[in-house]
Design an enzyme around this catalytic site. Structure first.
Site, PDB file in Angstrom:
ATOM      1  N   TYR A 223       0.823  -1.212   0.000  1.00  0.00           N
ATOM      2  CA  TYR A 223       0.000   0.000   0.000  1.00  0.00           C
ATOM      3  C   TYR A 223       0.857   1.263   0.000  1.00  0.00           C
ATOM      4  O   TYR A 223       0.452   2.285  -0.526  1.00  0.00           O
ATOM      5  CB  TYR A 223      -0.887   0.044   1.241  1.00  0.00           C
ATOM      6  CG  TYR A 223      -2.178  -0.715   1.139  1.00  0.00           C
ATOM      7  CD1 TYR A 223      -2.191  -2.064   0.822  1.00  0.00           C
ATOM      8  CD2 TYR A 223      -3.390  -0.078   1.370  1.00  0.00           C
ATOM      9  CE1 TYR A 223      -3.377  -2.753   0.750  1.00  0.00           C
ATOM     10  CE2 TYR A 223      -4.586  -0.768   1.297  1.00  0.00           C
ATOM     11  CZ  TYR A 223      -4.576  -2.103   0.990  1.00  0.00           C
ATOM     12  OH  TYR A 223      -5.755  -2.784   0.912  1.00  0.00           O
TER      13      TYR A 223
ATOM     14  N   LYS B  36       3.021 -15.311   2.431  1.00  0.00           N
ATOM     15  CA  LYS B  36       3.229 -16.027   1.169  1.00  0.00           C
ATOM     16  C   LYS B  36       4.725 -16.274   1.061  1.00  0.00           C
ATOM     17  O   LYS B  36       5.409 -15.830   0.125  1.00  0.00           O
ATOM     18  CB  LYS B  36       2.665 -15.187   0.004  1.00  0.00           C
ATOM     19  CG  LYS B  36       2.675 -15.882  -1.344  1.00  0.00           C
ATOM     20  CD  LYS B  36       1.569 -16.915  -1.507  1.00  0.00           C
ATOM     21  CE  LYS B  36       1.703 -17.634  -2.846  1.00  0.00           C
ATOM     22  NZ  LYS B  36       0.765 -18.770  -2.976  1.00  0.00           N
TER      23      LYS B  36
ATOM     24  N   ASP C  63      -3.057 -18.403   0.570  1.00  0.00           N
ATOM     25  CA  ASP C  63      -4.087 -19.084  -0.237  1.00  0.00           C
ATOM     26  C   ASP C  63      -4.767 -20.174   0.585  1.00  0.00           C
ATOM     27  O   ASP C  63      -5.990 -20.313   0.586  1.00  0.00           O
ATOM     28  CB  ASP C  63      -3.501 -19.617  -1.560  1.00  0.00           C
ATOM     29  CG  ASP C  63      -2.144 -20.312  -1.392  1.00  0.00           C
ATOM     30  OD1 ASP C  63      -1.592 -20.303  -0.278  1.00  0.00           O
ATOM     31  OD2 ASP C  63      -1.655 -20.865  -2.389  1.00  0.00           O
TER      32      ASP C  63
ATOM     33  N   ASP D 235      -6.553  -7.036   4.327  1.00  0.00           N
ATOM     34  CA  ASP D 235      -7.688  -6.387   3.670  1.00  0.00           C
ATOM     35  C   ASP D 235      -8.592  -7.437   3.038  1.00  0.00           C
ATOM     36  O   ASP D 235      -9.812  -7.451   3.249  1.00  0.00           O
ATOM     37  CB  ASP D 235      -7.165  -5.421   2.599  1.00  0.00           C
ATOM     38  CG  ASP D 235      -8.280  -4.739   1.843  1.00  0.00           C
ATOM     39  OD1 ASP D 235      -9.248  -4.302   2.493  1.00  0.00           O
ATOM     40  OD2 ASP D 235      -8.200  -4.647   0.602  1.00  0.00           O
TER      41      ASP D 235
ATOM     42  N   ASP E 104     -12.585  -9.096   4.481  1.00  0.00           N
ATOM     43  CA  ASP E 104     -13.854  -9.077   3.743  1.00  0.00           C
ATOM     44  C   ASP E 104     -14.411 -10.501   3.601  1.00  0.00           C
ATOM     45  O   ASP E 104     -15.610 -10.733   3.724  1.00  0.00           O
ATOM     46  CB  ASP E 104     -13.680  -8.473   2.335  1.00  0.00           C
ATOM     47  CG  ASP E 104     -13.986  -6.972   2.290  1.00  0.00           C
ATOM     48  OD1 ASP E 104     -13.577  -6.259   3.232  1.00  0.00           O
ATOM     49  OD2 ASP E 104     -14.624  -6.518   1.313  1.00  0.00           O
TER      50      ASP E 104
HETATM   51  C1  IPM Z   1     -10.383  -1.057   4.022  1.00  0.00           C
HETATM   52  C2  IPM Z   1     -10.451  -0.484   2.624  1.00  0.00           C
HETATM   53  C3  IPM Z   1      -9.232   0.363   2.350  1.00  0.00           C
HETATM   54  C4  IPM Z   1      -8.022  -0.557   2.431  1.00  0.00           C
HETATM   55  C5  IPM Z   1      -9.230   1.103   1.008  1.00  0.00           C
HETATM   56  C6  IPM Z   1     -10.477   1.909   0.801  1.00  0.00           C
HETATM   57  C7  IPM Z   1      -8.025   1.966   0.878  1.00  0.00           C
HETATM   58  O1  IPM Z   1     -10.621  -1.482   1.679  1.00  0.00           O
HETATM   59  O2  IPM Z   1     -10.266  -0.283   4.987  1.00  0.00           O
HETATM   60  O3  IPM Z   1     -10.462  -2.275   4.170  1.00  0.00           O
HETATM   61  O4  IPM Z   1      -7.707  -1.269   1.468  1.00  0.00           O
HETATM   62  O5  IPM Z   1      -7.379  -0.557   3.471  1.00  0.00           O
HETATM   63 MN    MN Z   2     -11.053  -3.424   2.560  1.00  0.00          MN
END
Ligand code: IPM
Ligand code: MN
Ligand code: NAD
Length: 343
Positions: free
Chosen positions: A139, A181, A214, A238, A242
């Protein structure tokens, strides 16, 4: 009498302001806080040309805690590297406050087991914490773009890995699963080496395992209960968080806390600005409420107020509250009212 806690509010874009408004109302019911609201992300680009102004960063630094909705949306999307992006504001805020530790708890509510695509018997008993490194890795490495080439450098230092590893080991009840990884990436091989050393020298009583990312993505669905703390780098964290959200039934359920060594933390839901449903009044406000609970606990030291929010959410869900992402038809305001009534 102690001074009222000073909270900087950054509603952001899309559903951000829709879920922030009831959250401020919820906080007002719990105590007397001083709120200072600012434009952030796309809203700040529209007003000031940049997603994070120096004034807002300075205000965040002065605050006791920062509560953030979400940023981004099609209005500011572009593949042109020269155009300002809302997300740069978020990264700038995290870096500016040195919030290297992002905590993302995944603890499904039993009332929502049926809302998850996973079978209830698989979910039952899951209570894990993703500890995501937040100010390093791909990042923040150098970015380059020419007409026919682009690159993003992924870099980690020993010190960056050590401090996030310590956060993970301190948070663990039984086991740290360090995700990398290392079969491919040099940064991951350094990661693994440093995590091993921090473990053996400082936390030998905690069990540690090293899992390739993975495989971890697969295990998260096959046996989520296995995990206690998942320690991982910025990008893997990240993506895995999710994925892990679906154990709880919806990305609209997952809160987070971003913390540094000292200074204010930033508290925000894991989800984004949800442009596909923004403006319709149907966003799930619970991840935002639970992020406010994390702020009360981790940011302001108000553990009993935090517990009150969590139990109000619990009771609301037990009573059948479901926004559309959870298969119901409650609106944002309807859902918020039910939670407030249960406070
Ligand atoms: C999160 C988001 C952010 C990230 C983006 C919007 C920069 O996806 O907070 O999970 O990748 O950290
Ligand atoms: Mn995110
Ligand atoms: P998203 O998380 O915004 O949405 C993904 C899906 O989940 C959508 O279908 C959305 O409707 C749904 N969803 C998300 N939150 C919800 C909620 N509270 N209630 C009900 N449904 C919800 O991810 P995306 O669509 O990939 O990204 C949209 C924008 O948000 C992008 O600009 C992205 O960069 C940004 N983003 C910001 C943050 C942040 O501010 N912390 C986090 C992630 C994404």
């Amino acid at each position: 009498m102690t001074r009222a806690a000073h909270i900087v509010i950054l509603p952001g874009d899309g559903i951000g302001p829709e879920i922030m408004a009831p959250t401020v109302e919820l906080l007002r019911r719990l105590g007397s806080f001083e709120f200072e609201e600012h434009r952030f992300g796309g809203a700040s680009i529209d007003a000031h040309g940049v997603p994070l102004t120096d004034e807002v960063l300075a205000a965040a630094r002065r605050a006791d805690a920062v509560l953030l909705g979400a940023v981004g949306g099609p209005r500011w999307e572009s593949t042109d590297p020269g155009r300002p992006r809302p997300e740069q504001g978020l990264l700038g805020l995290r870096k500016g406050l040195q919030l290297y530790a992002n905590l993302r708890p995944v603890k499904p509510f039993p009332a929502l087991y049926g809302a998850s695509p996973l079978r209830p018997e698989l979910i039952d008993g899951t209570d894990l914490l993703v500890v995501r490194e937040l100010t390093g890795g791909i990042y923040f490495g150098a970015k380059q773009r020419t007409a026919d080439r682009a690159s993003d450098v992924c870099e980690y230092t020993v010190a960056e890995i050590e401090r996030i590893a310590r956060t993970a080991f301190r948070s663990a009840r039984s086991r740290v699963s360090s995700v990398d990884k290392a079969n491919v990436l040099e940064t991951s091989r350094l990661w693994r080496e440093v995590v091993r050393r921090v473990h053996s020298q400082e936390f030998p009583q905690v069990e540690v395992e090293h899992v390739l990312v993975d495989n971890a993505a697969m295990q998260l669905l096959a046996a989520p209960r296995h995990f206690d703390v998942i320690l991982t780098e910025n990008m893997f964290g990240d993506i895995l968080s999710d994925e892990a959200a679906m154990i709880t039934g919806s990305i609209g359920m997952l809160p987070s806390a971003s913390l540094g060594a000292d200074g204010p933390g930033v508290f925000e839901p894991v989800h984004g600005s949800a442009p596909d449903i923004a403006g319709r009044g149907i966003a799930n406000p619970l991840a935002m409420f639970l992020s406010a609970a994390m702020m009360l606990e981790h940011g302001l030291g108000l553990a009993s107020e935090a517990a009150a929010v969590e139990s109000a959410v619990h009771r609301a869900l037990d009573a059948g509250l479901r926004t559309p992402d959870l298969g119901g038809d409650a609106s944002t305001s309807g859902a918020s009212r039910v939670v407030l009534d249960n406070l």
